[in-house]
Design a protein around this motif. Structure first.
Motif, PDB file in Angstrom:
ATOM      1  N   VAL A   1       6.187  -8.568   5.321  1.00 62.52           N
ATOM      2  CA  VAL A   1       4.864  -8.611   5.919  1.00 62.52           C
ATOM      3  C   VAL A   1       4.257  -7.212   5.952  1.00 62.52           C
ATOM      4  CG1 VAL A   1       5.673  -8.345   8.302  1.00 62.52           C
ATOM      5  CG2 VAL A   1       3.546  -9.565   7.851  1.00 62.52           C
ATOM      6  N   ALA A   2       5.088  -6.199   6.016  1.00 61.27           N
ATOM      7  CA  ALA A   2       4.582  -4.827   6.026  1.00 61.27           C
ATOM      8  C   ALA A   2       3.875  -4.477   4.724  1.00 61.27           C
ATOM      9  CB  ALA A   2       5.729  -3.846   6.273  1.00 61.27           C
ATOM     10  N   ASP A   3       4.277  -5.102   3.627  1.00 59.53           N
ATOM     11  CA  ASP A   3       3.648  -4.838   2.342  1.00 59.53           C
ATOM     12  C   ASP A   3       2.204  -5.313   2.302  1.00 59.53           C
ATOM     13  OD1 ASP A   3       6.081  -3.854   1.378  1.00 59.53           O
ATOM     14  OD2 ASP A   3       6.737  -5.841   0.766  1.00 59.53           O
ATOM     15  N   ARG A   4       1.853  -6.222   3.200  1.00 65.19           N
ATOM     16  CA  ARG A   4       0.504  -6.775   3.235  1.00 65.19           C
ATOM     17  C   ARG A   4      -0.401  -6.026   4.200  1.00 65.19           C
ATOM     18  NH1 ARG A   4       0.994 -12.737   4.967  1.00 65.19           N
ATOM     19  NH2 ARG A   4      -1.231 -12.643   4.543  1.00 65.19           N
ATOM     20  N   MET A   5       0.142  -5.054   4.919  1.00 65.13           N
ATOM     21  CA  MET A   5      -0.602  -4.387   5.983  1.00 65.13           C
ATOM     22  C   MET A   5      -1.115  -3.034   5.521  1.00 65.13           C
ATOM     23  SD  MET A   5       2.122  -5.340   9.011  1.00 65.13           S
ATOM     24  CE  MET A   5       1.233  -4.548  10.341  1.00 65.13           C
ATOM     25  N   THR A   6      -2.252  -2.650   6.041  1.00 62.27           N
ATOM     26  CA  THR A   6      -2.759  -1.308   5.798  1.00 62.27           C
ATOM     27  C   THR A   6      -1.926  -0.315   6.606  1.00 62.27           C
ATOM     28  OG1 THR A   6      -4.309  -1.363   7.656  1.00 62.27           O
ATOM     29  CG2 THR A   6      -5.085  -2.250   5.534  1.00 62.27           C
TER      30      THR A   6
ATOM     31  N   THR B   1       0.838  -1.196   0.000  1.00 65.47           N
ATOM     32  CA  THR B   1       0.000   0.000   0.000  1.00 65.47           C
ATOM     33  C   THR B   1       0.864   1.234   0.000  1.00 65.47           C
ATOM     34  OG1 THR B   1      -0.063  -0.112   2.406  1.00 65.47           O
ATOM     35  CG2 THR B   1      -1.865  -1.144   1.225  1.00 65.47           C
ATOM     36  N   THR B   2       0.296   2.353  -0.414  1.00 67.97           N
ATOM     37  CA  THR B   2       1.061   3.587  -0.501  1.00 67.97           C
ATOM     38  C   THR B   2       0.411   4.750   0.237  1.00 67.97           C
ATOM     39  OG1 THR B   2      -0.026   4.125  -2.584  1.00 67.97           O
ATOM     40  CG2 THR B   2       2.061   2.947  -2.710  1.00 67.97           C
ATOM     41  N   ALA B   3      -0.807   4.578   0.737  1.00 70.78           N
ATOM     42  CA  ALA B   3      -1.485   5.691   1.393  1.00 70.78           C
ATOM     43  C   ALA B   3      -0.799   6.056   2.694  1.00 70.78           C
ATOM     44  CB  ALA B   3      -2.942   5.317   1.661  1.00 70.78           C
ATOM     45  N   VAL B   4      -0.902   7.305   3.095  1.00 70.27           N
ATOM     46  CA  VAL B   4      -0.280   7.784   4.324  1.00 70.27           C
ATOM     47  C   VAL B   4      -1.276   7.678   5.460  1.00 70.27           C
ATOM     48  CG1 VAL B   4       0.782   9.756   5.457  1.00 70.27           C
ATOM     49  CG2 VAL B   4       1.186   9.351   3.028  1.00 70.27           C
ATOM     50  N   PRO B   5      -0.945   6.972   6.548  1.00 71.06           N
ATOM     51  CA  PRO B   5      -1.885   6.846   7.655  1.00 71.06           C
ATOM     52  C   PRO B   5      -2.027   8.163   8.404  1.00 71.06           C
ATOM     53  CG  PRO B   5       0.219   5.893   8.258  1.00 71.06           C
ATOM     54  CD  PRO B   5       0.327   6.276   6.809  1.00 71.06           C
ATOM     55  N   ALA B   6      -3.217   8.332   8.979  1.00 67.80           N
ATOM     56  CA  ALA B   6      -3.493   9.598   9.652  1.00 67.80           C
ATOM     57  C   ALA B   6      -2.540   9.825  10.811  1.00 67.80           C
ATOM     58  CB  ALA B   6      -4.938   9.611  10.128  1.00 67.80           C
TER      59      ALA B   6
ATOM     60  N   GLU C   1      -2.625  -0.534  10.236  1.00 68.37           N
ATOM     61  CA  GLU C   1      -2.045  -1.741  10.826  1.00 68.37           C
ATOM     62  C   GLU C   1      -0.550  -1.571  11.048  1.00 68.37           C
ATOM     63  OE1 GLU C   1      -5.076  -5.157   9.039  1.00 68.37           O
ATOM     64  OE2 GLU C   1      -3.310  -4.538   7.884  1.00 68.37           O
ATOM     65  N   VAL C   2       0.120  -0.910  10.113  1.00 63.86           N
ATOM     66  CA  VAL C   2       1.545  -0.640  10.286  1.00 63.86           C
ATOM     67  C   VAL C   2       1.778   0.214  11.529  1.00 63.86           C
ATOM     68  CG1 VAL C   2       3.525   0.591   9.300  1.00 63.86           C
ATOM     69  CG2 VAL C   2       2.152  -0.914   7.858  1.00 63.86           C
TER      70      VAL C   2
END
Length: 490
Positions: A435-440, A26-31, A443-444
């Motif tokens: 495993v981080a590539d599979r997480m939102t 994923t590439t979105a930036v978490p809040a 979740e990260v």
């Protein structure tokens, strides 16, 4: 020394069977990524964990597990004080983690730690081109092995003593592939200026390319280049009229093996090599393997793949707990591999094959959402192996040391097909999936908070008395992903 830091080192080792098959990121930036305090704590935890783990090095090598008091070291079995391990999550995986720490910190000591892991692999590369599961770092004990760095000839290797695996390159369990994938990334980080790393990488790729069968498959392990005149052409896969319900050692050979996603992992290696060296020969090796997967796909209505085939390309027994069957895990791996090849070549046959296999996987999903590892040839009934190694249709008292039921990486493979059906382009697989590539993103962040909170004063995550390389590598990639998000946040 040429240093080329770049953000394409986002990779880690499979933890169990599922991680390498993921291919999703994923590439979105978490809040919450802009939380400067958490970012500072994550950076500190990352460095403290890397500092502790680098202290476990034995001449650049690592094993899977360490007793908390460091009295015991383990790979797949107990390891001697001078033994290193290659098979993930061994030396290549830990080296890849150090590269990731270097990427997010810019601190050259982590590049140096990765380089030492690379030197351990260069020193223990076999003249057959790859690595055995374990490596020996003691210079005196290395005399029992046909290590290329010893400048031993094939004739001298053949005349050596009783170590039957002294020159055995292993492709099973992503073993030699992971070593070469790490060396690709290390070579990139060093700008190709470390001649020993660069040469070992090219040597290994050439030897594994030479070991590829005319059909496009590879042997599970080899000591020398297979005699291709002894390898018959591979016909299209078919189902046997009958098959034995108790274990029978397959006769003849070679056996065509997809078990543990051997073909997929080797294709990934050659696709990365083609990108790194811009060499079409590596792409040809990968596409030949794609042709093999097309032939090995079982006929309708069971358009999946088996783990093991005989020379007639019919499913046969592997080990005593691996019956002739359609295998969900290997089918998921083949789907991901074919889609990766499709994205690189545009060959529609590869995509069609992957979609047919995805349809089959959807049709055999169990009521609880899981998949059986095996499905009976001809009937699609879920097939299991009990703890006393008896075939059964009942999901009870299942073999404890071999996953007989679960998600088997299937959801990730189906998601790749779904994305293409939705008109999205094929995503490029990271050089070393984590495993981080599979997480939102959320979740990260959540996992990063937990990792920061549970790191002890010595820089360790201790689980049931053990310090695990898998946990360290996983943690590095998760926290590094969070720091990427924090850096990119407004």
């Amino acid at each position: 020394m040429g240093v080329v830091p770049a953000k394409h080192w986002a990779r880690t080792v499979r933890l169990g069977a599922a991680v390498l098959a993921a291919g999703l990121f994923t590439t979105a930036v978490p809040a919450g990524a802009a939380d400067a305090r958490l970012a500072a704590k994550a950076r500190d935890a990352l460095v403290r964990a890397a500092t502790f783990y680098s202290g476990l090095s034995v001449r650049g090598s690592y094993v899977w597990d360490y007793a908390a008091d460091l009295s015991v070291r383990k790979g797949e079995g107990k390891a001697s004080p001078t033994t290193g391990w290659v098979q993930p999550p061994g030396t290549p995986a830990v080296g890849a983690a150090f590269l990731r720490v270097f990427e997010v910190t810019g601190d050259a000591r982590w590049l140096d730690a990765a380089r030492k892991a690379g030197e351990a692999l260069v020193e223990t590369q076999l003249i057959s081109g790859g690595w055995y599961y374990s490596i020996e770092t003691n210079r005196t004990l290395q005399s029992a092995w046909c290590y290329r760095a010893r400048q031993i000839t094939p004739e001298a290797c053949e005349a050596m003593g009783e170590n039957r695996v002294r020159n055995r390159t292993v492709l099973d369990d992503n073993n030699s592939q992971s070593a070469l994938l790490f060396l690709i990334e290390l070579d990139r980080a060093l700008g190709g200026k470390d001649r020993a790393v660069h040469d070992a990488l090219l040597y290994g790729l050439e030897k594994i390319a030479q070991a590829q069968y005319p059909s496009g498959a590879w042997p599970v392990m080899f000591d020398e280049r297979p005699k291709m005149k002894d390898v018959p052409p591979a016909p299209a896969a078919s189902l046997p009229d009958t098959w034995p319900r108790t274990w029978v050692k397959p006769e003849g050979g070679p056996y065509y093996i997809l078990n543990d996603n051997l073909v997929r992992d080797t294709v990934y290696l050659f696709l990365q090599a083609e990108r790194h060296f811009d060499n079409p020969a590596f792409l040809r090796s990968a596409t030949r393997a794609g042709e093999f997967l097309l032939k090995a796909q079982l006929p309708k209505p069971q358009r999946g793949w088996a783990q093991t085939y005989d020379e007639k390309m019919q499913p046969v027994w592997g080990r005593k707990f691996e019956p002739p069957a359609v295998a969900s895990r290997e089918t998921a791996g083949a789907i991901a591999c074919l889609i990766e090849l499709y994205g690189r070549t545009g060959d529609a046959r590869l995509l069609d094959s992957a979609k047919e296999a995805a349809d089959w996987l959807r049709s055999v999903q169990l009521p609880d959402g899981d998949w059986a590892r095996f499905y009976e040839l001809g009937t699609n009934r879920a097939l299991y192996m009990s703890n006393d190694e008896q075939l059964t249709y009942e999901a009870q008292d299942l073999l404890s040391h071999y996953g007989m039921k679960g998600r088997q990486s299937v959801p990730q493979a189906l998601a790749l097909v779904k994305e293409i059906d939705a008109g999205k382009p094929v995503r490029k697989r990271p050089p070393w999936p984590s495993v981080a590539d599979r997480m939102t993103p959320s979740e990260v962040e959540e996992r990063t908070r937990a990792l920061v909170a549970t790191l002890d004063g010595q820089g360790r995550w201790v689980e049931d008395g053990w310090i695990r390389s898998a946990t360290f590598v996983d943690a590095v990639f998760v926290m590094a992903k969070f720091l990427d998000y924090a850096e990119d946040a407004p």
